[in-house]
Motif scaffolding. Sequence first.
Motif, PDB file in Angstrom:
ATOM      1  N   ARG A  90       0.806  -1.220   0.000  1.00  0.00           N
ATOM      2  CA  ARG A  90       0.000   0.000   0.000  1.00  0.00           C
ATOM      3  C   ARG A  90       0.836   1.265   0.000  1.00  0.00           C
ATOM      4  NH1 ARG A  90      -4.776  -0.677   4.182  1.00  0.00           N
ATOM      5  NH2 ARG A  90      -5.047   1.481   3.559  1.00  0.00           N
ATOM      6  N   PHE A  91       1.965   1.239   0.676  1.00  0.00           N
ATOM      7  CA  PHE A  91       2.669   2.503   0.880  1.00  0.00           C
ATOM      8  C   PHE A  91       4.019   2.614   0.172  1.00  0.00           C
ATOM      9  CE2 PHE A  91       0.100   1.920   4.860  1.00  0.00           C
ATOM     10  CZ  PHE A  91      -0.927   2.763   4.452  1.00  0.00           C
ATOM     11  N   SER A  92       4.554   1.491  -0.363  1.00  0.00           N
ATOM     12  CA  SER A  92       5.879   1.627  -0.983  1.00  0.00           C
ATOM     13  C   SER A  92       5.890   2.544  -2.210  1.00  0.00           C
ATOM     14  CB  SER A  92       6.474   0.246  -1.305  1.00  0.00           C
ATOM     15  OG  SER A  92       5.745  -0.381  -2.331  1.00  0.00           O
ATOM     16  N   PRO A  93       4.831   2.576  -3.061  1.00  0.00           N
ATOM     17  CA  PRO A  93       4.888   3.516  -4.188  1.00  0.00           C
ATOM     18  C   PRO A  93       4.975   4.971  -3.727  1.00  0.00           C
ATOM     19  CG  PRO A  93       3.217   1.843  -4.579  1.00  0.00           C
ATOM     20  CD  PRO A  93       3.647   1.692  -3.148  1.00  0.00           C
ATOM     21  N   LEU A  94       4.238   5.280  -2.670  1.00  0.00           N
ATOM     22  CA  LEU A  94       4.255   6.644  -2.158  1.00  0.00           C
ATOM     23  C   LEU A  94       5.620   6.981  -1.567  1.00  0.00           C
ATOM     24  CD1 LEU A  94       2.924   9.281  -1.258  1.00  0.00           C
ATOM     25  CD2 LEU A  94       2.044   8.072   0.748  1.00  0.00           C
ATOM     26  N   ILE A  95       6.166   6.067  -0.778  1.00  0.00           N
ATOM     27  CA  ILE A  95       7.462   6.319  -0.148  1.00  0.00           C
ATOM     28  C   ILE A  95       8.554   6.438  -1.217  1.00  0.00           C
ATOM     29  CG2 ILE A  95       9.228   5.179   1.271  1.00  0.00           C
ATOM     30  CD1 ILE A  95       6.784   4.302   3.033  1.00  0.00           C
ATOM     31  N   ARG A  96       8.415   5.627  -2.259  1.00  0.00           N
ATOM     32  CA  ARG A  96       9.375   5.703  -3.343  1.00  0.00           C
ATOM     33  C   ARG A  96       9.278   7.055  -4.051  1.00  0.00           C
ATOM     34  NH1 ARG A  96       9.844   4.728  -8.672  1.00  0.00           N
ATOM     35  NH2 ARG A  96      11.764   3.721  -9.381  1.00  0.00           N
ATOM     36  N   ALA A  97       8.056   7.548  -4.261  1.00  0.00           N
ATOM     37  CA  ALA A  97       7.878   8.833  -4.942  1.00  0.00           C
ATOM     38  C   ALA A  97       8.462   9.981  -4.117  1.00  0.00           C
ATOM     39  CB  ALA A  97       6.391   9.081  -5.207  1.00  0.00           C
TER      40      ALA A  97
END
Lengths: 259, 190
Positions: free
Chosen positions: B30-37
């Motif tokens: 759920r959150f890795s794409p956001l943290i990566r961005a």
Amino acid sequence: MQHLPPETLALCALGEAEPGDTAHLADCAECAAEVTALRRVVTAGRNAGESEGLPRPPSSVWDSIHARLGLSDAVRADPFDAVDTPPAAVDAPSPAQRVSPAGSSPVPLEDARKRRARRRLPQVLGAAAAAVVLAAAGVWGISRILADRSEVIAAVELAPLPAYSDTGRAEVDQRSDGGRELVVTASGSGARGFREVWLIAPDVQRMVSLGTMEGTEGRFTIPANLDLDEYPIVDISDEPFDGNPTHSGDSILRGVLDP
Amino acid sequence: MPTGAPDHDAAMDHAFAAGDEAALAEAYRRFSPLIRALALRRLLDQGAADDAVQEVFIRAWKYRGSYAPERSTLAAWLVGIGRNVAAGMATSRVRSSETLMESPEPGRNPGPPAGPDPDGVADRVVLDAELARLGEPQGSILRLAFHEDLTHQQISETLKLPLGTVKSHIRRSLVQLRQRLEVSDAASAT
């Protein structure tokens, strides 16, 4: 200068400022800063942006995490790909979400992944939409919501004692589990020491300390057998760091709860 | 209740704190794409952003004992760690650059991927998670204020709640949500 009440500041952050409020905000850096800080919440709340479009990390990232943390085989697959093996306890989809039964015709992985990613935000937005529908449906939904949630059973504006210009409010919340909480909001601290929240009897002799207060809001559990009719005065005091646990006699804000 | 989302989120947060690996995998999805961005915007390098994601989840898992679900959502806590990790990596990369010409610091932005502003998305994701936890009627009040743009008088009429109650819930909820967003600025797992 008399600052705007905390509730007015919140309404200003939502864009509901009255002309008088706007004039004050133009002159008062302190209140303006508070509105700016609250507006970050409002901006985020009204921002329609979604995280769907963000790319996922490559599978090698999960592989490294898995290896370095020594995780079990059950979570070996990249979570983005583990569509068919949801971790049951945590990921049990609600009935509304269970669009296609397990074992239905296979979907290309990309599609499944997209569907999965997209499922998340709408889940939350769905809650918002549901709230609106409930509101429109009227009393039925709302009275149900209220029936099992906390409810304000008493409230009072707290007035500053001489020498103070703070403003505040106290509310008694009845929780669904039967417990009661005193919720105190107060504008910035004029305290020289620390602030302590009390319930005091009308004789101003007997009193119960609920705890110390930091910041602009505090929540305090009211002892179950404490009779608020007996201790109706809400008092916030300025306590010096002198090791003496009794009331300093220096009150900042005070109000009497409705009997 | 019309949705299982709040319970679902709270269950994931508590399971994570309790050391359930499935919750770690769920949080990653759920959150890795956001943290990566967020990391990519700071580091301007895809590989470094992937390293940051790895570091964030490793750190979060190792220090999960310091995560308190009752104080913040997992979303806010992870985003906070993500910002710290990216900031730390940006600093050490500047120090290790051989010449200033190589400095990867933003400023003159060579063009991160087009798309939504990651900080705005982060605030939104954190806020959604926190809104789901507000309880009622606070959650409904704020959703009406945010998504339907109703004034507090209209909310009072819609929900049949006294005006004073609505105002006071708005105030308390905004203050609480603001503190939660600030957790995502400052959370540290070190």
